[in-house]
Motif scaffolding. Structure first.
Motif, PDB file in Angstrom:
ATOM      1  N   VAL A 167      -1.382 -29.494 -39.109  1.00  0.00           N
ATOM      2  CA  VAL A 167      -1.106 -28.113 -39.517  1.00  0.00           C
ATOM      3  C   VAL A 167       0.352 -27.772 -39.207  1.00  0.00           C
ATOM      4  CG1 VAL A 167      -1.597 -25.693 -39.002  1.00  0.00           C
ATOM      5  CG2 VAL A 167      -3.472 -27.284 -39.377  1.00  0.00           C
ATOM      6  N   ALA A 168       0.826 -28.164 -38.009  1.00  0.00           N
ATOM      7  CA  ALA A 168       2.210 -27.881 -37.620  1.00  0.00           C
ATOM      8  C   ALA A 168       3.178 -28.564 -38.597  1.00  0.00           C
ATOM      9  CB  ALA A 168       2.462 -28.352 -36.196  1.00  0.00           C
ATOM     10  N   LEU A 169       2.866 -29.814 -38.938  1.00  0.00           N
ATOM     11  CA  LEU A 169       3.731 -30.582 -39.841  1.00  0.00           C
ATOM     12  C   LEU A 169       3.819 -29.921 -41.215  1.00  0.00           C
ATOM     13  CD1 LEU A 169       5.052 -33.320 -39.109  1.00  0.00           C
ATOM     14  CD2 LEU A 169       3.365 -34.388 -40.595  1.00  0.00           C
ATOM     15  N   PHE A 170       2.656 -29.513 -41.742  1.00  0.00           N
ATOM     16  CA  PHE A 170       2.645 -28.867 -43.061  1.00  0.00           C
ATOM     17  C   PHE A 170       3.326 -27.497 -42.975  1.00  0.00           C
ATOM     18  CE2 PHE A 170      -1.395 -31.435 -44.042  1.00  0.00           C
ATOM     19  CZ  PHE A 170      -0.626 -32.495 -44.475  1.00  0.00           C
ATOM     20  N   GLY A 171       3.140 -26.817 -41.819  1.00  0.00           N
ATOM     21  CA  GLY A 171       3.779 -25.516 -41.632  1.00  0.00           C
ATOM     22  C   GLY A 171       5.288 -25.633 -41.721  1.00  0.00           C
ATOM     23  N   ILE A 172       5.838 -26.657 -41.047  1.00  0.00           N
ATOM     24  CA  ILE A 172       7.289 -26.885 -41.113  1.00  0.00           C
ATOM     25  C   ILE A 172       7.689 -27.191 -42.549  1.00  0.00           C
ATOM     26  CG2 ILE A 172       9.160 -28.417 -40.377  1.00  0.00           C
ATOM     27  CD1 ILE A 172       7.538 -28.774 -37.742  1.00  0.00           C
ATOM     28  N   GLY A 173       6.869 -27.988 -43.225  1.00  0.00           N
ATOM     29  CA  GLY A 173       7.168 -28.344 -44.611  1.00  0.00           C
ATOM     30  C   GLY A 173       7.250 -27.123 -45.518  1.00  0.00           C
ATOM     31  N   LEU A 174       6.404 -26.132 -45.247  1.00  0.00           N
ATOM     32  CA  LEU A 174       6.389 -24.934 -46.094  1.00  0.00           C
ATOM     33  C   LEU A 174       7.658 -24.110 -45.955  1.00  0.00           C
ATOM     34  CD1 LEU A 174       2.771 -23.505 -45.903  1.00  0.00           C
ATOM     35  CD2 LEU A 174       3.959 -24.409 -47.883  1.00  0.00           C
ATOM     36  N   THR A 175       8.305 -24.173 -44.784  1.00  0.00           N
ATOM     37  CA  THR A 175       9.495 -23.349 -44.590  1.00  0.00           C
ATOM     38  C   THR A 175      10.712 -23.949 -45.287  1.00  0.00           C
ATOM     39  OG1 THR A 175      10.140 -24.496 -42.586  1.00  0.00           O
ATOM     40  CG2 THR A 175       8.674 -22.608 -42.333  1.00  0.00           C
ATOM     41  N   LYS A 176      10.598 -25.188 -45.735  1.00  0.00           N
ATOM     42  CA  LYS A 176      11.757 -25.822 -46.373  1.00  0.00           C
ATOM     43  C   LYS A 176      11.735 -25.604 -47.881  1.00  0.00           C
ATOM     44  CE  LYS A 176      12.824 -29.034 -42.864  1.00  0.00           C
ATOM     45  NZ  LYS A 176      13.130 -30.395 -42.478  1.00  0.00           N
ATOM     46  N   ASP A 177      12.910 -25.526 -48.469  1.00  0.00           N
ATOM     47  CA  ASP A 177      13.024 -25.296 -49.902  1.00  0.00           C
ATOM     48  C   ASP A 177      13.120 -26.630 -50.636  1.00  0.00           C
ATOM     49  OD1 ASP A 177      13.561 -24.578 -52.434  1.00  0.00           O
ATOM     50  OD2 ASP A 177      15.249 -23.263 -51.972  1.00  0.00           O
ATOM     51  N   PRO A 178      12.092 -26.956 -51.439  1.00  0.00           N
ATOM     52  CA  PRO A 178      12.124 -28.264 -52.117  1.00  0.00           C
ATOM     53  C   PRO A 178      13.216 -28.360 -53.174  1.00  0.00           C
ATOM     54  CG  PRO A 178      10.288 -26.949 -52.898  1.00  0.00           C
ATOM     55  CD  PRO A 178      10.899 -26.186 -51.764  1.00  0.00           C
ATOM     56  N   ARG A 179      13.833 -27.217 -53.532  1.00  0.00           N
ATOM     57  CA  ARG A 179      14.895 -27.266 -54.541  1.00  0.00           C
ATOM     58  C   ARG A 179      16.213 -27.755 -53.948  1.00  0.00           C
ATOM     59  NH1 ARG A 179      14.824 -25.996 -59.195  1.00  0.00           N
ATOM     60  NH2 ARG A 179      12.744 -25.776 -60.029  1.00  0.00           N
ATOM     61  N   LEU A 180      16.331 -27.690 -52.615  1.00  0.00           N
ATOM     62  CA  LEU A 180      17.575 -28.134 -51.991  1.00  0.00           C
ATOM     63  C   LEU A 180      17.532 -29.640 -51.797  1.00  0.00           C
ATOM     64  CD1 LEU A 180      18.174 -25.332 -49.365  1.00  0.00           C
ATOM     65  CD2 LEU A 180      19.056 -25.546 -51.679  1.00  0.00           C
ATOM     66  N   ILE A 181      18.347 -30.316 -52.556  1.00  0.00           N
ATOM     67  CA  ILE A 181      18.369 -31.766 -52.505  1.00  0.00           C
ATOM     68  C   ILE A 181      19.615 -32.183 -51.735  1.00  0.00           C
ATOM     69  CG2 ILE A 181      18.487 -33.841 -53.907  1.00  0.00           C
ATOM     70  CD1 ILE A 181      17.347 -32.032 -56.199  1.00  0.00           C
ATOM     71  N   PRO A 182      19.471 -32.975 -50.683  1.00  0.00           N
ATOM     72  CA  PRO A 182      20.659 -33.390 -49.936  1.00  0.00           C
ATOM     73  C   PRO A 182      21.624 -34.152 -50.838  1.00  0.00           C
ATOM     74  CG  PRO A 182      18.713 -34.646 -49.278  1.00  0.00           C
ATOM     75  CD  PRO A 182      18.239 -33.542 -50.152  1.00  0.00           C
ATOM     76  N   SER A 183      22.888 -33.762 -50.799  1.00  0.00           N
ATOM     77  CA  SER A 183      23.853 -34.395 -51.696  1.00  0.00           C
ATOM     78  C   SER A 183      24.389 -35.678 -51.073  1.00  0.00           C
ATOM     79  CB  SER A 183      25.012 -33.446 -51.963  1.00  0.00           C
ATOM     80  OG  SER A 183      26.012 -34.126 -52.678  1.00  0.00           O
ATOM     81  N   PRO A 184      24.404 -36.764 -51.836  1.00  0.00           N
ATOM     82  CA  PRO A 184      24.982 -38.000 -51.312  1.00  0.00           C
ATOM     83  C   PRO A 184      26.507 -37.933 -51.267  1.00  0.00           C
ATOM     84  CG  PRO A 184      24.192 -38.328 -53.555  1.00  0.00           C
ATOM     85  CD  PRO A 184      23.902 -36.895 -53.195  1.00  0.00           C
ATOM     86  N   LEU A 185      27.074 -36.812 -51.730  1.00  0.00           N
ATOM     87  CA  LEU A 185      28.522 -36.699 -51.856  1.00  0.00           C
ATOM     88  C   LEU A 185      29.184 -36.242 -50.553  1.00  0.00           C
ATOM     89  CD1 LEU A 185      29.634 -37.230 -54.721  1.00  0.00           C
ATOM     90  CD2 LEU A 185      30.265 -34.836 -54.804  1.00  0.00           C
ATOM     91  N   ILE A 186      28.380 -35.692 -49.631  1.00  0.00           N
ATOM     92  CA  ILE A 186      28.958 -35.168 -48.391  1.00  0.00           C
ATOM     93  C   ILE A 186      29.629 -36.317 -47.623  1.00  0.00           C
ATOM     94  CG2 ILE A 186      28.471 -33.910 -46.256  1.00  0.00           C
ATOM     95  CD1 ILE A 186      27.818 -32.308 -48.784  1.00  0.00           C
ATOM     96  N   GLY A 187      30.899 -36.086 -47.232  1.00  0.00           N
ATOM     97  CA  GLY A 187      31.648 -37.122 -46.525  1.00  0.00           C
ATOM     98  C   GLY A 187      32.327 -38.109 -47.453  1.00  0.00           C
ATOM     99  N   GLU A 188      32.063 -37.984 -48.740  1.00  0.00           N
ATOM    100  CA  GLU A 188      32.669 -38.886 -49.727  1.00  0.00           C
ATOM    101  C   GLU A 188      33.875 -38.196 -50.371  1.00  0.00           C
ATOM    102  OE1 GLU A 188      31.563 -42.021 -50.504  1.00  0.00           O
ATOM    103  OE2 GLU A 188      30.155 -41.788 -48.843  1.00  0.00           O
ATOM    104  N   PRO A 189      34.804 -38.994 -50.911  1.00  0.00           N
ATOM    105  CA  PRO A 189      35.922 -38.367 -51.617  1.00  0.00           C
ATOM    106  C   PRO A 189      35.474 -37.683 -52.906  1.00  0.00           C
ATOM    107  CG  PRO A 189      36.047 -40.767 -51.758  1.00  0.00           C
ATOM    108  CD  PRO A 189      34.919 -40.451 -50.845  1.00  0.00           C
TER     109      PRO A 189
END
Lengths: 159, 174
Positions: free
Chosen positions: B16-38
């Motif tokens: 339940v705790a794991l799914f609860g944390i999952g619900l607070t996150k926005d699935p539309r935010l995709i981590p960009s592989p560009l961070i730290g890259e030129p």
């Protein structure tokens, strides 16, 4: 002779030039293999705008651009790995519906195996406990059972 | 053997705790592989001077925000007043990237709503957008003086994002 070869080449080319109809473009591939690769890539790539659709299903503007990009890359002779690398370098692994095993997703791949191991362990322990409880049948019950077996054996001899 | 309800209950609470944390996150935010890259290379014309071509090395050298926008994008209008306020403070260079838009529409849009950009580049066919991994306008990138991508924000900017996620990264560590 030359003419027949030319006709044969033309006939083959027209047979192998397969076009597919997408909602936005009609793409023509030089070989059926390339078309198959295109189709399977479309199915395994996620549309990032409408996340539960593949690129094949989506009509979003970005999906159209990515379809064109994949088509162009196939047409210029890139292999599947080059195309997938191009896309994951820009959009991340999230674009893949079938990501390869890596450090980040290893828990997801290994969890089912771990669960099976835990299950096997629990079942084997329960089975062992069953054996042990068999060993502690009270002596009186054992005697009764022995007497019953003896009685039945004698009855069967008499018959 | 006595039943031990503690273990199943513990597993249940954990899930339940794991799914609860999952619900607070926005699935539309995709981590960009560009961070730290030129920042990817590009050659784009300027919206106001279509004959002038701007390349990556013309822009880098100081901290800057790359704001990807379009006149057809509703959320871009939402964040626009914030960008105008930020531009007035003159603390960071702001470069606009007009993404898959008609230049005439884009010019009219800037005339109506105000033009906060030091310069605006025209990405008509979305090529730079694809190199930047843009999947939903507006998107804003923070670029450091060496031309590295430090941060990417997807969706309209807010005061918190500007202050906590973008400007703090441009200040030298105390």
């Amino acid at each position: 002779m030359m003419v027949t070869i030319r006709i044969a080449v033309l006939a083959f080319a027209s047979l192998s030039a397969v076009s597919i109809l997408a909602s936005d473009y009609s793409y023509t591939f030089t070989t059926p293999q390339r078309e198959m690769r295109y189709q399977s890539l479309m199915e395994e790539l996620r549309c990032l705008v409408c996340q539960n659709q593949s690129l094949a299903d989506s009509n979003a503007g970005l999906a159209q651009d990515l379809r064109k990009k994949v088509y162009d890359m196939i047409s210029t002779g890139n292999d599947d790995d080059q195309i997938l690398d191009f896309l994951t370098d820009r959009y991340g692994k999230f674009i893949l519906y079938d990501p390869k095993l890596n450090y980040e997703n290893a828990p997801l791949w290994l969890l089912p195996i771990l669960m099976i191991c835990i299950g096997v362990y629990v079942i084997s322990r329960l089975a062992k406990q069953g054996e042990r409880s068999e060993a502690v049948i009270p002596q009186s019950a054992q005697d009764d059972a022995d007497a019953l077996v003896k009685h039945l054996e004698e009855r069967s001899k008499q018959l | 053997m006595k039943a031990q309800p503690i273990i199943p209950i513990a597993i249940f609470i954990l899930l339940v705790a794991l799914f609860g944390i999952g619900l607070t996150k926005d699935p539309r935010l995709i981590p960009s592989p560009l961070i730290g890259e030129p920042l990817p290379e590009f050659e784009l014309s300027l919206l106001h001077h279509p004959d002038d071509i701007v390349e990556k090395h013309d822009l880098i050298g100081e901290y800057m925000l790359l704001n990807v926008w379009a006149s057809w994008c509703v959320a871009c209008a939402e964040e626009h007043s914030l960008i105008i306020d930020l531009a007035k403070q003159k603390i960071i260079k702001i470069v606009g990237i007009n993404y898959k838009d008609k230049s005439s529409d884009a010019l009219r849009w800037l005339e109506e709503k105000g033009d906060p950009y030091d310069s605006t580049l025209v990405d008509f066919d979305g090529e730079l957008g694809m190199d930047l991994g843009v999947y939903g306008v507006p998107e804003t990138f923070l670029i450091d003086p060496k031309g590295q991508v430090l941060y990417k924000h997807v969706g309209p900017l807010t005061l918190e994002v500007i202050e906590n996620n973008l400007l703090t990264l441009t200040r030298p560590e105390q």
